[in-house]
Design an enzyme around this catalytic site. Structure first.
Site, PDB file in Angstrom:
ATOM      1  N   THR A 134       0.858  -1.194   0.000  1.00 45.72           N
ATOM      2  CA  THR A 134       0.000   0.000   0.000  1.00 45.72           C
ATOM      3  C   THR A 134       0.888   1.236   0.000  1.00 45.72           C
ATOM      4  OG1 THR A 134      -1.645  -1.198   1.288  1.00 45.72           O
ATOM      5  CG2 THR A 134      -1.841   1.199   1.241  1.00 45.72           C
ATOM      6  N   LYS A 233      -7.116   1.779  -2.772  1.00 45.13           N
ATOM      7  CA  LYS A 233      -6.714   1.095  -1.535  1.00 45.13           C
ATOM      8  C   LYS A 233      -6.660   2.079  -0.365  1.00 45.13           C
ATOM      9  CE  LYS A 233      -4.849  -1.606   1.522  1.00 45.13           C
ATOM     10  NZ  LYS A 233      -5.449  -2.798   2.136  1.00 45.13           N
ATOM     11  N   ARG A 240     -13.163   4.036   6.014  1.00 42.84           N
ATOM     12  CA  ARG A 240     -13.532   3.335   7.257  1.00 42.84           C
ATOM     13  C   ARG A 240     -13.119   4.157   8.463  1.00 42.84           C
ATOM     14  NH1 ARG A 240     -15.363  -1.579   8.627  1.00 42.84           N
ATOM     15  NH2 ARG A 240     -14.502  -2.712  10.385  1.00 42.84           N
ATOM     16  N   GLY A 284      -6.947   0.633  15.998  1.00 45.33           N
ATOM     17  CA  GLY A 284      -5.576   0.105  15.894  1.00 45.33           C
ATOM     18  C   GLY A 284      -5.381  -0.657  14.605  1.00 45.33           C
ATOM     19  N   CYS A 287      -3.329  -1.102   9.162  1.00 47.95           N
ATOM     20  CA  CYS A 287      -3.694  -0.359   7.944  1.00 47.95           C
ATOM     21  C   CYS A 287      -4.605   0.832   8.189  1.00 47.95           C
ATOM     22  CB  CYS A 287      -4.280  -1.264   6.883  1.00 47.95           C
ATOM     23  SG  CYS A 287      -5.374  -2.499   7.464  1.00 47.95           S
ATOM     24  N   LYS A 290      -2.893   4.012   9.263  1.00 49.12           N
ATOM     25  CA  LYS A 290      -1.799   4.464   8.378  1.00 49.12           C
ATOM     26  C   LYS A 290      -2.308   4.951   7.025  1.00 49.12           C
ATOM     27  CE  LYS A 290       0.685   1.061   6.562  1.00 49.12           C
ATOM     28  NZ  LYS A 290       0.689   0.906   5.092  1.00 49.12           N
ATOM     29  N   ARG A 370      -0.307  -4.527  16.753  1.00 47.44           N
ATOM     30  CA  ARG A 370       0.226  -3.331  16.076  1.00 47.44           C
ATOM     31  C   ARG A 370      -0.708  -2.128  16.247  1.00 47.44           C
ATOM     32  NH1 ARG A 370       1.758  -6.107  10.434  1.00 47.44           N
ATOM     33  NH2 ARG A 370       0.078  -7.476  11.131  1.00 47.44           N
TER      34      ARG A 370
HETATM   35  N1  SAJ Z   1     -12.983  -0.389  14.950  1.00 47.23           N
HETATM   36  C1  SAJ Z   1     -13.844   0.461  15.626  1.00 47.23           C
HETATM   37  N2  SAJ Z   1     -15.135   0.567  15.193  1.00 47.23           N
HETATM   38  C2  SAJ Z   1     -15.594  -0.132  14.110  1.00 47.23           C
HETATM   39  C3  SAJ Z   1     -14.694  -0.980  13.425  1.00 47.23           C
HETATM   40  C4  SAJ Z   1     -13.394  -1.091  13.857  1.00 47.23           C
HETATM   41  O1  SAJ Z   1     -13.478   1.107  16.611  1.00 47.23           O
HETATM   42  O2  SAJ Z   1     -16.766  -0.027  13.771  1.00 47.23           O
HETATM   43  C5  SAJ Z   1     -11.598  -0.501  15.402  1.00 47.23           C
HETATM   44  C6  SAJ Z   1     -11.187  -1.917  15.769  1.00 47.23           C
HETATM   45  O3  SAJ Z   1     -11.403  -2.154  17.130  1.00 47.23           O
HETATM   46  C7  SAJ Z   1      -9.700  -1.915  15.434  1.00 47.23           C
HETATM   47  C8  SAJ Z   1      -9.592  -0.944  14.278  1.00 47.23           C
HETATM   48  O4  SAJ Z   1     -10.765  -0.136  14.314  1.00 47.23           O
HETATM   49  O5  SAJ Z   1      -8.933  -1.425  16.503  1.00 47.23           O
HETATM   50  C9  SAJ Z   1      -9.500  -1.605  12.904  1.00 47.23           C
HETATM   51  O6  SAJ Z   1     -10.517  -2.566  12.834  1.00 47.23           O
HETATM   52  P1  SAJ Z   1     -10.984  -3.190  11.395  1.00 47.23           P
HETATM   53  O7  SAJ Z   1     -12.226  -3.949  11.652  1.00 47.23           O
HETATM   54  O8  SAJ Z   1     -11.005  -2.133  10.377  1.00 47.23           O
HETATM   55  O9  SAJ Z   1      -9.884  -4.280  11.079  1.00 47.23           O
HETATM   56  P2  SAJ Z   1      -8.542  -4.122  10.254  1.00 47.23           P
HETATM   57  O10 SAJ Z   1      -7.677  -3.044  10.789  1.00 47.23           O
HETATM   58  O11 SAJ Z   1      -7.968  -5.487  10.151  1.00 47.23           O
HETATM   59  O12 SAJ Z   1      -9.056  -3.627   8.817  1.00 47.23           O
HETATM   60  C10 SAJ Z   1      -9.122  -4.551   7.777  1.00 47.23           C
HETATM   61  C11 SAJ Z   1      -8.961  -3.753   6.519  1.00 47.23           C
HETATM   62  N3  SAJ Z   1      -8.795  -4.691   5.447  1.00 47.23           N
HETATM   63  C12 SAJ Z   1      -7.738  -4.553   4.631  1.00 47.23           C
HETATM   64  O13 SAJ Z   1      -6.952  -3.658   4.745  1.00 47.23           O
HETATM   65  C13 SAJ Z   1      -7.621  -5.588   3.601  1.00 47.23           C
HETATM   66  C14 SAJ Z   1     -10.184  -2.912   6.257  1.00 47.23           C
HETATM   67  O14 SAJ Z   1     -10.079  -2.359   4.939  1.00 47.23           O
HETATM   68  C15 SAJ Z   1     -11.430  -3.735   6.322  1.00 47.23           C
HETATM   69  O15 SAJ Z   1     -12.550  -2.860   6.137  1.00 47.23           O
HETATM   70  C16 SAJ Z   1     -11.525  -4.370   7.702  1.00 47.23           C
HETATM   71  O16 SAJ Z   1     -10.373  -5.230   7.833  1.00 47.23           O
HETATM   72  C17 SAJ Z   1     -12.797  -5.230   7.796  1.00 47.23           C
HETATM   73  O17 SAJ Z   1     -13.788  -4.835   7.157  1.00 47.23           O
HETATM   74  O18 SAJ Z   1     -12.757  -6.213   8.534  1.00 47.23           O
END
Ligand code: SAJ
Length: 462
Positions: A134, A233, A240, A284, A287, A290, A370
Site C-alpha cells: 500500500t 486502496k 472506514r 488500531g 492499515c 496508516k 500493532r
Molecule cells: N474499529 C472500531 N469501530 C468499528 C470498526 C473497527 O473502533 O466499527 C476498530 C477496531 O477495534 C480496530 C480498528 O478499528 O482497533 C481496525 O478494525 P478493522 O475492523 O477495520 O480491522 P482491520 O484493521 O484489520 O481492517 C481490515 C482492513 N482490510 C484490509 O486492509 C484488507 C479494512 O479495509 C477492512 O474494512 C476491515 O479489515 C474489515 O472490514 O474487517
C-alpha cells in the site's frame, strides 16, 4: 510484450515475490500452488531459512498457510532466497515490502527504494513489476518507476506518456495491485476478495488480470490505471477511519448529554441508507491508522507531490485521525475520574492506583498488537504513575486467569471484545477488585446488569 507476460501461465512464466511478510508469503505460496515457478526473496536470512525449511514464520492462527507452505516447498514450486541475482529469471516481480509512515505521518519508502534499486540491477528486459504494498497515490509512477529506469537502463512506457519515438532501449512494464489481506484471514482474503489491477497501460492491466485470475477464482478483478489502483486502496481504509471517527464523535456527544450511543446507533441504522459503525476505545491495526495519511500525503508531502495545479485544503481525513487517536486518552480520563469520584466518597484513599486492562491486541480474537489502543492507554496511565495489570487471551505475556490478573485493581477497563470475555462472571470479578469500577470501551457489557451487581459503571458513549 512477451507471451509469458501477456498470457501468464505456470509452464513459462516465472514469478518473483520481494518481501515475504504477511502479504508476500501467502501470495508466493498461492502462485506456487497454482503451478507457477516462484522465487521468494527476503533480506532477513533467518526468515528465509525458516521458510526454506517449510516452517511458517507468521504468528497467529492462519488457516491453511502452514500446510500450503510445506506443500510448495516440498514440491520446490517455491524457492526462497536472500540474494537478488537470480531474479534475472523472473518475468513478473511482485513487491511486498513495508511502507510505514513516520511520526509526522509521512510515508517512509526506505525499504521500497532499496528493493527497487536491487531489483533494477537484475531486472529482466520486458519484465512486469507489480507493487502490491500500500503506497501513497503517485508513488508507483513517481518513486518506483524512476529508480527502476535509472538502475536498469530500461524504459517503462505508460499511458499518457509522451511517446519518445526513437526509444531503442529495452522496456519493462509496471503495475499496482494493492493487497487486501487481514491477519487471521490471509489466504481466505487473498483468494476471495476482489482486486484492482492498475497497469502502466491498458494491455498491462489486462495481463495483470489474467495473472491474478490464476489465484483468485471468483472475485472481481478490475483493470484500471496505476493511480486509480493506489487511490482505491488508501481511500477504502480512509473511508472506514472517517466512519469510525463519526461514531466516536457521536459517542462523545451522547456522554456529554447523558444519552446512550448504542441505542442511538441501533435506531439510526434502521433509517434507510444509514450504517453507523461502532464507537470504541480506539482504532488500531496495521492499515486503518496508516492508510489515511498515505492517501493525503501527496497533498501534504512535497516529495510525493503529484503534478497538479492546485492543492486543496484537506480537513476531514486528518480530523478523523485526531478523533480516533484521542479515544484511548478519553478512556484513561473516564477511568481516573471514576476512581477519584469513588474515593471522594470513601475514607480509604490509597496513594497508588492500579487499573486492570482487558484486551491488549488491536482487534477482537486476534493476537496482533500493532498500533494497539491498549498500548496507548497503558503508556498514558504509567506516565501518571498508575500501575496497570493486563490480560489478553491471545498475547503470550498477558494470558492467564482473568480474575487473578484483575485482582486488587481500582478499576477494570475493557478495551477489546475478545469472545472469551463473554464468560466473565461480574459477581466474581467484583469480589476480586479493590474498588467496584467497570469501564466499558466497546459497548460490551450490559450496563444495567453491571450496576445491579454493584459496579460503578462507565462506558464509551454512555
Ligand atoms: N474499529 C472500531 N469501530 C468499528 C470498526 C473497527 O473502533 O466499527 C476498530 C477496531 O477495534 C480496530 C480498528 O478499528 O482497533 C481496525 O478494525 P478493522 O475492523 O477495520 O480491522 P482491520 O484493521 O484489520 O481492517 C481490515 C482492513 N482490510 C484490509 O486492509 C484488507 C479494512 O479495509 C477492512 O474494512 C476491515 O479489515 C474489515 O472490514 O474487517
Amino acid at each position: 510484450m512477451r507471451a509469458e507476460i501477456a498470457n501468464p501461465n505456470p509452464e513459462s512464466t516465472v514469478i518473483a515475490v520481494i518481501g515475504l511478510g504477511y502479504v508476500g508469503l501467502p501470495v508466493a505460496c498461492e502462485f506456487a500452488r497454482a503451478g507457477f515457478c516462484v522465487i521468494g526473496l527476503d533480506i532477513k536470512a533467518d526468515r528465509v531459512a525458516k521458510i526454506a525449511a517449510g516452517i511458517n514464520p507468521i504468528e497467529g492462527n492462519e488457516p491453511g498457510l502452514a500446510e500450503l507452505l510445506t506443500e510448495v516447498i516440498t514440491s520446490q514450486r517455491l524457492r526462497v532466497i536472500t540474494d537478488y541475482s537470480i531474479l534475472t529469471e523472473a518475468d513478473v516481480v511482485l513487491i511486498n515490502v513495508e511502507t510505514p509512515v513516520d511520526d509526522q505521518y509521512l510515508p517512509q519508502y526506505h525499504a521500497m527504494r532499496a528493493a527497487c534499486r536491487s531489483l533494477g540491477s537484475v531486472l529482466k528486459s520486458g519484465a512486469l513489476v507489480i507493487v502490491e504494498s500500500t503506497v501513497a497515490p503517485g508513488t508507483t509512477l513517481n518513486v518506483v518507476r524512476p529508480i527502476l529506469e535509472e538502475i536498469s537502463g530500461y524504459t517503462c512506457k505508460y499511458d499518457g506518456q509522451i511517446e519518445n519515438q526513437n526509444q531503442e532501449s529495452a522496456t519493462f512494464y509496471l503495475g499496482a495491485c494493492p493487497e487486501r489481506v487481514m491477519p487471521g484471514r490471509l489466504l481466505n482474503n487473498l483468494r476471495n476478495l476482489s482486486r484492482v489491477c492498475g497497469g502502466s497501460s491498458g494491455t498491462v492491466a489486462e495481463a495483470m488480470c489474467k495473472l491474478y485470475r490464476h489465484i483468485i477464482p471468483q472475485a472481481d478483478i478490475d483493470p484500471t490505471d496505476i493511480l486509480t489502483a493506489e487511490l482505491v486502496k488508501t481511500t477504502e481504509n480512509a473511508y472506514r477511519d472517517v466512519q469510525i471517527a463519526f461514531a466516536n464523535e457521536v459517542a462523545l456527544i451522547c456522554e456529554a448529554m447523558g444519552g446512550d450511543v448504542w441505542k442511538v446507533r441501533e435506531f439510526v441504522n434502521k433509517s434507510p441508507g444509514r450504517n453507523m459503525l461502532l464507537p470504541g476505545a480506539g482504532v488500531g491495526g496495521h492499515c486503518i491508522p496508516k492508510d489515511p495519511w498515505l492517501l493525503i500525503a501527496p497533498i501534504h508531502d512535497q516529495s510525493a507531490r503529484i503534478e497538479s495545479n492546485h492543492q486543496p485544503n484537506i480537513y476531514l481525513i486528518p480530523a478523523a485521525r485526531t478523533v480516533n487517536e484521542s479515544m484511548p486518552a478519553h478512556v484513561a480520563e473516564m477511568t481516573i475520574n471514576a476512581i477519584n469520584k469513588y474515593d471522594a466518597q470513601s475514607a480509604n484513599r490509597n496513594p497508588q492506583y492500579k487499573i486492570g486492562i482487558l484486551g491488549f491486541s488491536y482487534l477482537e480474537d486476534s493476537d496482533d498488537t500493532r498500533h494497539s489502543p491498549s498500548e496507548t492507554l497503558v503508556t498514558l496511565l504509567q506516565r501518571q504513575q498508575i500501575e496497570v495489570a493486563i490480560h489478553d487471551p491471545f498475547v503470550e505475556e498477558y494470558k492467564g486467569d482473568i480474575y487473578e490478573r484483575m485482582a486488587s485493581c481500582d478499576a477494570v477497563v475493557l478495551m477489546v471484545k475478545h469472545s472469551v470475555y463473554r464468560t466473565i462472571d461480574l459477581k466474581i470479578l467484583i469480589q476480586t477488585l479493590r474498588k467496584p469500577i467497570l469501564v466499558d470501551g466497546r459497548g460490551f457489557f450490559d450496563r444495567t446488569h453491571a450496576q445491579k451487581v454493584g459496579f460503578v459503571f462507565r462506558g464509551i458513549g454512555q
